[in-house]
Design a protein around this motif. Structure first.
Motif, short mmCIF file in Angstrom:
data_model
loop_
_atom_site.label_atom_id
_atom_site.label_comp_id
_atom_site.label_asym_id
_atom_site.label_seq_id
_atom_site.Cartn_x
_atom_site.Cartn_y
_atom_site.Cartn_z
N GLY A 34 -9.82 7.70 -3.41
CA GLY A 34 -10.11 6.92 -2.61
C GLY A 34 -11.07 7.00 -1.53
O GLY A 34 -12.05 6.23 -1.41
N ARG A 71 0.81 3.93 -2.96
CA ARG A 71 0.63 5.32 -2.75
C ARG A 71 1.64 6.43 -3.43
O ARG A 71 1.44 7.13 -4.15
N LEU A 84 -9.18 -2.00 3.17
CA LEU A 84 -10.40 -0.99 3.25
C LEU A 84 -11.43 -1.57 2.22
O LEU A 84 -12.77 -1.48 2.54
N VAL A 85 -11.08 -2.12 1.06
CA VAL A 85 -12.00 -2.83 0.32
C VAL A 85 -11.58 -4.10 -0.20
O VAL A 85 -10.38 -4.64 0.05
N GLU A 137 -6.02 10.47 -2.49
CA GLU A 137 -6.87 10.63 -1.25
C GLU A 137 -8.40 11.05 -1.38
O GLU A 137 -9.14 10.35 -1.02
N LEU A 173 -14.79 4.95 -1.20
CA LEU A 173 -15.23 4.54 0.11
C LEU A 173 -16.44 4.91 0.38
O LEU A 173 -17.69 4.12 0.62
N ALA A 219 0.74 -1.31 0.07
CA ALA A 219 0.17 0.03 0.05
C ALA A 219 0.89 1.21 -0.11
O ALA A 219 0.55 2.27 -0.80
N GLN A 247 -4.41 -1.77 1.59
CA GLN A 247 -4.76 -1.19 2.93
C GLN A 247 -5.82 -1.93 3.50
O GLN A 247 -6.00 -1.84 4.95
N TRP A 285 -4.92 -0.07 -4.49
CA TRP A 285 -4.30 0.82 -3.18
C TRP A 285 -5.32 0.66 -2.13
O TRP A 285 -4.87 0.22 -0.96
N LEU A 286 -6.37 0.86 -2.30
CA LEU A 286 -7.56 0.72 -0.93
C LEU A 286 -7.59 -0.60 -0.62
O LEU A 286 -7.72 -0.97 0.35
N TRP A 319 -16.38 -4.80 -5.94
CA TRP A 319 -15.93 -4.47 -4.89
C TRP A 319 -16.79 -4.10 -3.84
O TRP A 319 -17.67 -3.47 -4.02
#
Length: 401
Positions: free
Chosen positions: A135, A111, A191-192, A132, A139, A107, A189, A185-186, A208
């Motif tokens: 992303g 980034r 997050l997804v 940012e 979300l 990640a 991390q 990238w997400l 996703w």
């Protein structure tokens, strides 16, 4: 870390460990998708079909629908980008270790690279701020709308607009949208996550999904050192003995991180054929008995084939160019007694055929056993033909019209 080997583990024993631990020997196959994944620590998932084929090779009676059920209904195994920026299937309980270590490393790198490219391609003046914002938009949209495919996200969100060029002046050059890189990238991390697959099991068509929705809550990453240590503990149980270089390569980490993880789990050194030093868990140093000869047909990028950087104990170096591409990615493989001897392909009707590598004919017993496995795989595929992005020279040369 101690440097005096506690004993010697020869190549024959390493192949016996592989046969037993990897559930590829017919008498050591396991029960289901979760057991097959745990046996291998993780399964490669770069090619969607590899997951299902890798489970089949290690189980009896586990069909594609059973693998899909574990992935998308029970969610007992989860796809996660991690080591070497590669997509794997993880047992759920190993996710915290990956997210805090290998995935976090990916990640951070993504980034930096995406932000750099956004600025270099004049998509935005501030690449980090653009990323940012993009992303965050993803979300929020997933929280409002629920699971969506990448194409729908691109259509819905102007924040994802933009392309980058690659391979300037090269035959493979072109342009690519930034949206998939934002999702990568997400995902790194945590997050997804790649949720339900909207296509056939042999294809990757993920929707996703917010990880908290998919798994029923957030996954708390372990600190990096603890995460690497847990990954290496599992890796040694599956692949040990392995060298520091093997561990570093598999993790996609620095050598310092690999050494620290080996030290954290109390790994002990053993001598290997060829003079190098391998490492085992302290409770796993007893000799492993040999096994009866065995045959197996494994898919492209199978975790067994891709488990070590140093492959001489199961691969004749002269066969490397036939079975691996120039980046070290393996195509389909045929195994006999713990050694690579060839590949497998399919005809127009989906029947599996074994192709032996030049100079690698293992004899009549092996050919007969490999034919049994070819028939077994043909029955399991039931007419489905597998396409392979990472096709080896041997596969391409044996391709049937």
């Amino acid at each position: 870390m101690s440097c005096a080997p506690v004993r010697h583990v020869d190549d024959r024993e390493r192949r016996a460990r592989l046969a037993r631990r990897h559930a590829v020997h017919p008498s050591h196959r396991v029960q289901d998708t979760v057991a097959a994944t745990r046996a291998m620590t993780v399964l490669h998932a770069t090619e969607a079909a590899t997951v299902h084929l890798a489970v089949h090779a290690r189980t009896e009676g586990t069909g594609p629908a059973d693998v899909d059920r574990a992935l998308y209904e029970e969610r007992s195994v989860v796809k996660q980008l991690a080591m070497r920026r590669t997509l794997f299937v993880f047992p759920r309980d190993l996710l915290p270790a990956a997210l805090g270590s290998a995935s976090a490393r990916v990640a951070a790198e993504q980034r930096r690279v995406i932000a750099r490219d956004v600025e270099a391609q004049a998509v935005a003046d501030d690449g980090a701020a653009w990323l940012e914002a993009a992303g965050g938009a993803v979300l929020r949209h997933l929280a409002e709308r629920g699971p969506l495919p990448a194409r729908q996200l691109r259509e819905d969100l102007p924040e994802l607009a933009g392309t980058t060029t690659y391979g300037l002046g090269k035959s493979y050059g072109g342009t690519a949208p930034l949206a998939p890189r934002v999702l990568t990238w997400l995902g790194a991390q945590g997050l997804v996550v790649r949720g339900a697959n909207s296509g056939h099991w042999r294809l990757s068509r993920p929707t996703w999904t917010l990880t908290t929705d998919w798994l029923g809550g957030a996954v708390e990453p372990l600190p990096a050192e603890e995460g690497y240590a847990e990954l290496v503990r599992r890796w040694l149980r599956t692949f040990g003995p392995g060298t520091v270089e093997d561990v570093q390569w598999w993790l996609g980490s620095t050598k310092t991180a690999a050494r620290a993880a080996l030290s954290a789990v109390g790994a002990v050194p053993v001598g290997l054929d060829g003079g190098s030093t391998g490492w085992l868990l302290p409770d796993d140093v007893d000799p492993v008995a040999d096994v009866e000869p065995w045959a197996a047909l494994l898919p492209t990028l199978d975790p067994t084939t891709m488990g070590w950087r140093g492959r001489e104990f199961y691969l004749d170096p002269a066969l490397t160019t036939y079975l691996f591409d120039t980046n070290g990615n393996a195509g389909t493989t045929a195994w006999w007694g713990g050694r690579l001897v060839g590949a497998w392909v399919q005809d127009e009707d989906g029947a599996v055929r074994v192709v032996l590598a030049p100079g690698a004919d293992p004899g009549a017993e092996a050919r007969a056993a490999l034919e049994v496995e070819a028939r077994r795989l043909t029955r399991w595929l039931d007419g489905v033909r597998i396409s392979n992005v990472y096709s080896s020279q041997l596969m391409k040369g044996a391709a049937l019209p």
